[in-house]
Write a protein that holds these residues in place. Structure first.
Motif, PDB file in Angstrom:
ATOM      1  N   GLY A  21      -3.580  -1.809  -6.708  1.00  0.00           N
ATOM      2  CA  GLY A  21      -4.510  -2.914  -6.543  1.00  0.00           C
ATOM      3  C   GLY A  21      -4.159  -4.116  -7.392  1.00  0.00           C
ATOM      4  N   GLU A  66      -7.928   5.840  -0.130  1.00  0.00           N
ATOM      5  CA  GLU A  66      -7.608   5.182  -1.403  1.00  0.00           C
ATOM      6  C   GLU A  66      -8.186   3.771  -1.450  1.00  0.00           C
ATOM      7  OE1 GLU A  66      -3.384   5.265  -1.599  1.00  0.00           O
ATOM      8  OE2 GLU A  66      -3.313   7.335  -2.308  1.00  0.00           O
ATOM      9  N   LEU A  67      -8.060   3.052  -0.354  1.00  0.00           N
ATOM     10  CA  LEU A  67      -8.563   1.684  -0.280  1.00  0.00           C
ATOM     11  C   LEU A  67     -10.085   1.647  -0.408  1.00  0.00           C
ATOM     12  CD1 LEU A  67      -7.522  -1.240   0.302  1.00  0.00           C
ATOM     13  CD2 LEU A  67      -8.138  -0.813   2.670  1.00  0.00           C
ATOM     14  N   ALA A 105     -11.159   2.568  -3.978  1.00  0.00           N
ATOM     15  CA  ALA A 105     -10.885   1.505  -4.944  1.00  0.00           C
ATOM     16  C   ALA A 105     -11.921   0.385  -4.845  1.00  0.00           C
ATOM     17  CB  ALA A 105      -9.482   0.952  -4.723  1.00  0.00           C
ATOM     18  N   TYR A 106     -12.263  -0.019  -3.642  1.00  0.00           N
ATOM     19  CA  TYR A 106     -13.236  -1.103  -3.474  1.00  0.00           C
ATOM     20  C   TYR A 106     -14.642  -0.649  -3.842  1.00  0.00           C
ATOM     21  CZ  TYR A 106      -9.945  -4.403  -1.569  1.00  0.00           C
ATOM     22  OH  TYR A 106      -8.902  -5.284  -1.432  1.00  0.00           O
ATOM     23  N   MET A 129       0.848  -1.164   0.000  1.00  0.00           N
ATOM     24  CA  MET A 129       0.000   0.000   0.000  1.00  0.00           C
ATOM     25  C   MET A 129       0.897   1.230   0.000  1.00  0.00           C
ATOM     26  SD  MET A 129      -3.328   0.330   2.213  1.00  0.00           S
ATOM     27  CE  MET A 129      -3.997   1.880   2.653  1.00  0.00           C
ATOM     28  N   PHE A 147      -2.658   3.970  -4.904  1.00  0.00           N
ATOM     29  CA  PHE A 147      -3.105   2.622  -4.543  1.00  0.00           C
ATOM     30  C   PHE A 147      -2.713   1.635  -5.632  1.00  0.00           C
ATOM     31  CE2 PHE A 147      -6.371  -0.721  -4.549  1.00  0.00           C
ATOM     32  CZ  PHE A 147      -6.167  -1.214  -3.278  1.00  0.00           C
ATOM     33  N   ALA A 187      -9.086   3.707  -9.455  1.00  0.00           N
ATOM     34  CA  ALA A 187      -8.453   3.823  -8.148  1.00  0.00           C
ATOM     35  C   ALA A 187      -7.572   5.067  -8.160  1.00  0.00           C
ATOM     36  CB  ALA A 187      -7.607   2.592  -7.837  1.00  0.00           C
ATOM     37  N   HIS A 229      -5.466  -8.192  -3.433  1.00  0.00           N
ATOM     38  CA  HIS A 229      -6.504  -7.211  -3.758  1.00  0.00           C
ATOM     39  C   HIS A 229      -7.401  -7.693  -4.897  1.00  0.00           C
ATOM     40  CE1 HIS A 229      -5.444  -4.129  -0.945  1.00  0.00           C
ATOM     41  NE2 HIS A 229      -4.190  -4.148  -1.333  1.00  0.00           N
ATOM     42  N   GLY A 232      -4.388   6.753   2.870  1.00  0.00           N
ATOM     43  CA  GLY A 232      -4.308   5.379   2.397  1.00  0.00           C
ATOM     44  C   GLY A 232      -5.629   4.642   2.576  1.00  0.00           C
ATOM     45  N   LEU A 233      -6.296   4.908   3.688  1.00  0.00           N
ATOM     46  CA  LEU A 233      -7.614   4.313   3.913  1.00  0.00           C
ATOM     47  C   LEU A 233      -8.614   4.834   2.888  1.00  0.00           C
ATOM     48  CD1 LEU A 233      -9.506   2.559   5.624  1.00  0.00           C
ATOM     49  CD2 LEU A 233      -9.900   4.567   7.060  1.00  0.00           C
TER      50      LEU A 233
END
Length: 80
Positions: free
Chosen positions: A32, A11-12, A15-16, A1, A30, A26, A37, A8-9
């Protein structure tokens, strides 16, 4: 990551969420493109798309089996 901490959270989560709703984008920080991932996003996509459909079909089935209520003065009559 790439980025630790709140960014960073973000971005996560982005992305999800983007993956579940079929965009697949994303943020630049990030990465992935890892097996972890890829598998987790596949699971998120399946859960995010099909679980709501199952709940809606279950609700529709429950409403279809429901017996009509008692007709009173305050009941709104449906047009036949």
């Amino acid at each position: 990551m790439g980025n630790p901490g709140p960014h960073g959270l973000t971005e996560l989560v982005y992305a999800y969420t983007s993956n579940v709703y079929s965009n697949g984008s994303a943020m630049a920080g990030f990465n992935g493109a890892t097996d972890f991932h890829d598998l987790l996003m596949t699971a998120a996509m399946l859960i995010g798309r099909y679980v709501p459909m199952v709940f809606l079909l279950a609700l529709a089935g429950r409403l279809a089996r429901q017996q009509p209520g008692v007709v009173t003065v305050g009941t709104l009559q449906a047009a036949a």
